[in-house]
Every structure is written in structure tokens, then in C-alpha cells.
Design a protein around this motif. Structure first.
Motif, mmCIF file in Angstrom:
data_model
loop_
_atom_site.group_PDB
_atom_site.id
_atom_site.type_symbol
_atom_site.label_atom_id
_atom_site.label_comp_id
_atom_site.label_asym_id
_atom_site.label_seq_id
_atom_site.Cartn_x
_atom_site.Cartn_y
_atom_site.Cartn_z
ATOM 1 N N GLY A 11 0.801 -1.211 0.000
ATOM 2 C CA GLY A 11 0.000 0.000 0.000
ATOM 3 C C GLY A 11 0.835 1.263 0.000
ATOM 4 O O GLY A 11 0.362 2.333 -0.397
ATOM 5 N N THR A 12 2.101 1.162 0.447
ATOM 6 C CA THR A 12 2.977 2.338 0.435
ATOM 7 C C THR A 12 3.176 2.815 -1.001
ATOM 8 O O THR A 12 3.456 2.015 -1.893
ATOM 9 N N VAL A 13 2.988 4.127 -1.226
ATOM 10 C CA VAL A 13 3.217 4.715 -2.547
ATOM 11 C C VAL A 13 4.595 5.370 -2.514
ATOM 12 O O VAL A 13 4.809 6.349 -1.794
ATOM 13 N N GLN A 14 5.525 4.778 -3.260
ATOM 14 C CA GLN A 14 6.898 5.289 -3.301
ATOM 15 C C GLN A 14 7.091 6.121 -4.554
ATOM 16 O O GLN A 14 6.467 5.863 -5.578
ATOM 17 N N LEU A 15 8.003 7.088 -4.463
ATOM 18 C CA LEU A 15 8.326 7.887 -5.647
ATOM 19 C C LEU A 15 9.801 7.730 -6.000
ATOM 20 O O LEU A 15 10.657 8.375 -5.401
ATOM 21 N N PRO A 16 10.111 6.881 -6.980
ATOM 22 C CA PRO A 16 11.508 6.763 -7.422
ATOM 23 C C PRO A 16 11.884 7.964 -8.282
ATOM 24 O O PRO A 16 11.016 8.756 -8.655
ATOM 25 N N PRO A 17 13.186 8.133 -8.587
ATOM 26 C CA PRO A 17 13.632 9.327 -9.321
ATOM 27 C C PRO A 17 12.941 9.522 -10.673
ATOM 28 O O PRO A 17 12.855 10.646 -11.157
ATOM 29 N N SER A 18 12.419 8.463 -11.275
ATOM 30 C CA SER A 18 11.747 8.588 -12.574
ATOM 31 C C SER A 18 10.516 9.483 -12.497
ATOM 32 O O SER A 18 10.062 10.007 -13.515
ATOM 33 N N GLY A 19 9.943 9.655 -11.281
ATOM 34 C CA GLY A 19 8.736 10.462 -11.135
ATOM 35 C C GLY A 19 7.448 9.682 -11.313
ATOM 36 O O GLY A 19 6.361 10.226 -11.148
ATOM 37 N N ASP A 20 7.560 8.414 -11.687
ATOM 38 C CA ASP A 20 6.386 7.551 -11.811
ATOM 39 C C ASP A 20 6.199 6.789 -10.503
ATOM 40 O O ASP A 20 7.045 5.970 -10.136
ATOM 41 N N PRO A 21 5.103 7.043 -9.779
ATOM 42 C CA PRO A 21 4.948 6.382 -8.476
ATOM 43 C C PRO A 21 4.773 4.866 -8.595
ATOM 44 O O PRO A 21 4.293 4.353 -9.614
ATOM 45 N N ILE A 22 5.188 4.174 -7.541
ATOM 46 C CA ILE A 22 5.019 2.723 -7.437
ATOM 47 C C ILE A 22 4.195 2.449 -6.180
ATOM 48 O O ILE A 22 4.552 2.927 -5.101
#
Lengths: 330, 223
Positions: free
Chosen positions: A251-262
Motif C-alpha cells: 500500500g505504500t506509494v513510493q516515488l523513485p527518481p523517474s517520477g512515476d509512483p510505485i
């Protein structure tokens, strides 16, 4: 008693309630993507909540039931067996499951539960960690004895109503009643998914803060049981954040450097170092799991109090439903 | 150090946040809190996950409801706050010094020369330096049994690879930033590979399955 896998489908795996208590060793919970559908399938065959079922992804397997058994299918619709109700299947029956037109995961529970090998206290397949593996043709899945349901009785009590659907199979009978999935199951990609702001939400740029809740994201084809990758709106931070790895959960929404959330899902790692911009609320996680690549996702802001209230209401309703159906199966 | 902050991690977990640094004192505080939590044996807690500077607590909200309107998170946070305040630093885990045999360089450590070049050292000096330090396990994560080790000599710090490898062989000993560690199984990875150990870091059939746990002391021995 066993089920033989004749063809595995796109990705079929055994999933129970998941691994608990080992996250400190780096071992994630795994378990079903849509755990509510998994639990409902168990309820419909009188199993314990934690029993192992088959998780079917997008395209179904071909299975042979080597003994008389009682099964229940829930989740995304696919041809093969009538869904959302107990179904008695005669020994020797082969079922070729179809392809889902909508949704991503279906669940097949067998009365007694699947008795495949446990790893670290769970039968759940963790594909990334390599604990068991997705099924392949030739796999034989042991079925445990059900304390609850006797196949012979059911066959009689189901009044030999043969299976509905696109086929008539004299070796399959189903109950006349079924569970209305509406309150438990939702495939409409237009319905928003509740998200609680995460610790680093405030570090998103003003545009990105708006975009998280105003954009329509698209589920990427690079999504998996580990996480759904969401494309369409690149989210930016006010400034680069240097974080040290900390615990994350499904459920955690992470933001990697690409800017596309996971959005981390069933096979979430135990720790991660990307900014935590939000958390999908527990009641909406199974609904999000049913979004397939190409489906749209919109987020709506949720408050923690409200999310926990809805979570408790769901657990309450599931427990009540389990009691009702248990009485019916007696 | 600032007093730890407790943040919700969605509706079924909380994160006790001790700081934002890879530092021995912050990590010791996180491990102390994790031990205090294990000892307290609170209801409905499914997992306690210490990391470098935080402790993640997964819980079942249903175990934290009461007569008043307080939310499960708020109720749990009060208990966690009291525990955190009283957490005593834990003594180092008395498991002696775990020695990890390593074959450095060559096919087992394809990035050893890069690390040496980055550090401005001969490769033998890198091996000596890596093998002479004593490390402490800060946390496990990334993949089952993957231990993040504190104590890498400054000269060996090196930013991660620009492009991660899609396959890092099991047993690879690697350097990533200020950290060193061992890949328990074949996975993708962005750290620099300097050697390989034959030890099995994680075996689900073993009890305990992980060779290393947070707080343990570790040394690498060239073989």
C-alpha cells in the motif's frame, strides 16, 4: 486427494494469509494480491480464513481434479466454473479456465485447503524471494481433508444443478444461491482509490501535490505482485531527498527518481529508500490489485481515522458473512 | 538526537523514526526500541522491523480499539511513545564475531579494480582495508537475509553503479555508498562486487534462517 496442473495459465500460484513475524529478516508477507477475494473463496467452502488457495492471473490454468472436491471461485470473472458459490466437482473432471476480460486476479479455494509445502510457516508463493514458485504443468497439489464439508452430502443437497456458464458439465454441480460480490469486489477502474498522505507528501512540488490527486494514472505493463507502476503524470520533488532505508508495507506509494509512483503490493520488500508520498488505504488495496496494465487509477485523499473505521467495518462484515455461510454449509 | 517521531505508515503500520542518518548511535537507538517492543509483547503486532534509523511496526487495527473514539493508530502511538521513552540501549548481541570468508577479485569480484581506482589504492590495499575493519549489522532488508553493515572504512565509500546489474550472483560481497553487504541469493543489484563468499546467508529450512541479525559483529576474512 489432489489437483493436477495440466497447464499453468499466465501465472498461477498458491497463496494463503502470508508470512508474519519475519519482516525483520527481510522476509515479506507475500500472500494474495486481492486478499478479500481469497478469504471469500475460503468462506464459501468452509475453510479457515488462512487456508491456501490458487491465485489465477489474467489467463486461467487447465486443472484436473483427481478426487471429488468442493471448490469456490471468486475474483475477476473467467469461464470454467460458476463463481461466488460452492461447487461440487467429480473426480477426474478437467477444467480449462478462460481468460479474464476485466480485472486481474481470481481465486480458487478447495474445501480442506491446498496442502502444498510450507516455507517459513506459510504456503504463500513469493516469486521475488524464491519461496516456492508459480505453478508449472505437471505440478500435483495435495488437498487436505475438510473437517467441514463432505462432498457426497453436497452433491445431494445441491440438487444436481449442473454448472451454468458457457458449458454444461455433468460432473460439476453448484448451489442455487451465490454470494453477491458487489460490496466486496469492484472492477470499475473509474472508482477512485483512497490514499493517506505519506511522510514525504509535503516535499512534493505544488504541481505534484495536485497531480497525485487530480491525475488519471495508467497501470504500467512493468507491474507485478511486488508493485503497481503508475504512469501518465511525472511527480517532482521540491528538492532531492536523501533518505536512508526504512520500513515499507503493501500500500505504500513510493516515488523513485523517474517520477512515476510505485504502489507496493503483496510482494512488497520490507524496506525501501524512496520517498513515501502516500499509502493506499487497506480497504482499497484489493480493489487496486484488480487493475490490470492499461487500466486507469485515480486517487482520492483519505484520512487515517476514516480509513481505520472502514477497515474495522470490513473485518466485522467479513466475520458476520463467514458465520452466515458456515450455517448454510452445515 | 531528537526524540523519536511516530508516523502512520498507512492504516495497518506505524514507523518510529529516530533520525535520517546512517550512524551507529541512531541505529543503536532503533535496535533498542525494537528490543523494547519485542519484550513488551503488545497485542495485535505482527511484525517489528528495525532499520538504520527507524522501527516499522505492523499491527492489526482490530486489536487497538477501545471504548472511546480514539483511532487504533492514536491508541497504539500512545503506548509506543511510552515504550520509546523508556527503551534501554541494548548490549551488543553476544554471538561473538561472525567471520565471513571471501574470495576477493577476479571473476568473484569484477568491480574490485574500479573500487581500487576510485579509492586511489592498490587492489591489495582495498582487500586489506575491507578485511581489517569490524562491522556491525544495522538492518536486514531488500531481500531475505540481506544484511546492511555499518563500519566500512571511509576510503572505500563509493557511489552505487549508475546502472544496476540485472543479475548479481548469490554470495557476492559488495560496496554501495557507505555500506557493505552480501547478496544472499541471485538478484538484481547496484552495488560494486568485490568478492564472493561460499556461506549461505539465508536458508529457509534452517533455524534461524538468517545467518546475520541486527546488532551482530561481522568480519570478512580473505581466503
Amino acid at each position: 486427494m489432489s489437483i493436477t496442473v495440466l497447464a499453468p495459465g499466465w501465472q498461477t500460484s498458491v497463496q494463503d494469509g502470508g508470512r508474519r513475524g519475519l519482516a525483520a529478516l527481510g522476509v515479506g508477507a507475500s500472500g494474495a494480491m486481492d486478499d478479500v477475494s481469497r478469504r471469500l473463496a475460503n468462506i464459501l467452502v468452509g475453510n479457515m480464513d488462512n487456508a491456501a488457495v490458487l491465485e489465477i492471473t489474467l489467463r486461467g490454468p487447465r486443472l484436473r481434479f483427481d478426487a471429488d472436491c468442493v471448490v469456490a471461485m471468486t475474483g475477476a470473472a473467467l469461464d470454467g466454473l460458476p463463481m461466488w458459490r460452492p461447487v461440487a466437482v467429480r473426480a477426474g473432471t478437467e477444467i480449462a479456465f478462460g481468460t479474464m476480460q476485466r480485472g486481474a486476479y481470481a481465486y480458487l479455494a478447495v474445501a480442506g485447503g491446498i496442502g502444498s509445502e510450507t516455507v517459513l510457516g506459510s504456503r504463500s508463493t513469493d516469486i521475488v524471494a524464491g519461496f516456492n514458485a508459480a505453478l508449472v504443468a505437471g505440478d500435483v497439489l495435495p488437498i487436505m481433508e475438510s473437517s467441514h464439508i463432505q462432498h457426497r452430502d453436497l452433491w445431494r443437497r445441491f440438487h444436481a444443478r449442473t454448472a451454468t456458464g458457457n458449458f454444461e458439465n455433468p460432473n460439476v454441480v453448484a448451489t442455487l444461491w451465490s454470494l453477491n460480490p458487489r460490496s466486496w469486489f469492484d472492477l470499475d477502474p473509474h472508482n477512485p482509490i483512497g490514499v493517506i498522505e505519506g511522510a514525504h507528501f509535503a516535499q512534493l512540488s505544488d504541481d505534484a501535490q495536485r497531480a497525485l490527486f487530480d491525475s488519471t494514472f495508467r497501470v504500467g505493463g512493468d507491474s507485478s505482485r511486488m508493485g503497481l507502476r503508475l504512469h501518465n503524470a511525472h511527480l517532482g520533488l521540491r528538492e532531492l531527498l536523501e533518505l536512508v532505508s526504512a520500513g515499507v508495507v503493501p500500500g505504500t506509494v513510493q516515488l523513485p527518481p523517474s517520477g512515476d509512483p510505485i504502489v507496493l503490493m503483496a510482494e512488497s520488500p520490507t524496506c525501501g529508500g524512496y520517498p513515501r508520498i502516500g499509502h493506499v488505504i487497506g480497504v482499497d488495496l484489493p480493489r487496486l490489485a484488480q487493475r490490470r496494465p492499461g487500466d486507469s487509477v485515480r486517487f482520492v485523499r483519505a484520512a487515517l481515522d476514516e480509513a481505520q473505521t472502514r477497515y474495522l467495518e470490513r473485518e466485522h462484515a467479513l466475520a458476520a458473512l463467514a458465520r452466515t455461510i458456515k450455517d448454510r454449509l452445515q | 538526537m531528537n526524540p523519536p517521531r511516530i508516523e502512520p505508515l498507512g492504516d495497518c503500520a506505524a514507523l518510529i523514526h529516530c533520525g535520517e542518518a546512517i550512524a551507529a548511535d541512531v541505529n543503536a537507538q532503533a535496535l533498542a526500541i525494537a528490543h523494547a517492543l519485542i519484550d513488551a509483547d503488545l497485542p495485535g503486532i505482527t511484525d517489528i522491523v528495525p532499520a538504520y534509523a527507524s522501527v516499522c511496526v505492523r499491527y492489526e487495527p482490530g486489536a487497538w480499539i477501545g471504548a472511546d473514539a480514539q483511532s487504533p493508530f492514536d491508541r497504539l502511538a500512545v503506548r509506543l511513545g511510552a515504550l520509546v521513552e523508556n527503551a534501554q540501549p541494548v548490549a551488543p548481541i553476544d554471538a561473538g564475531l561472525i567471520e565471513i570468508p571471501v574470495s576477493y577479485g577476479g571473476e568473484f569480484g569484477p568491480d574490485l579494480d574500479d573500487v581500487a581506482a576510485h579509492a586511489g589504492l592498490m587492489r591489495e590495499a582495498v582487500i586489506d582495508l575491507h578485511g581489517s575493519a569490524e562491522y556491525r549489522v544495522a538492518m536486514l532488508g531488500f531481500t531475505p537475509g540481506f544484511a546492511y553493515l555499518l563500519g566500512l572504512p571511509d576510503a572505500l565509500h563509493m557511489p552505487r553503479r549508475a546502472t544496476p546489474r540485472t543479475r548479481v550472483p548469490a554470495g557476492s560481497v559488495a560496496i554501495g555508498g557507505a555500506q557493505t553487504g552480501v547478496y544472499p541469493r541471485e538478484t538484481p543489484g547496484g552495488w560494486h562486487l568485490i568478492g564472493r563468499t561460499p556461506l549461505n546467508l539465508f536458508d529457509p529450512a534452517r533455524d534461524p534462517p538468517a545467518l546475520l541479525k541486527p546488532g551482530m559483529r561481522v568480519k570478512f576474512v580473505a581466503r
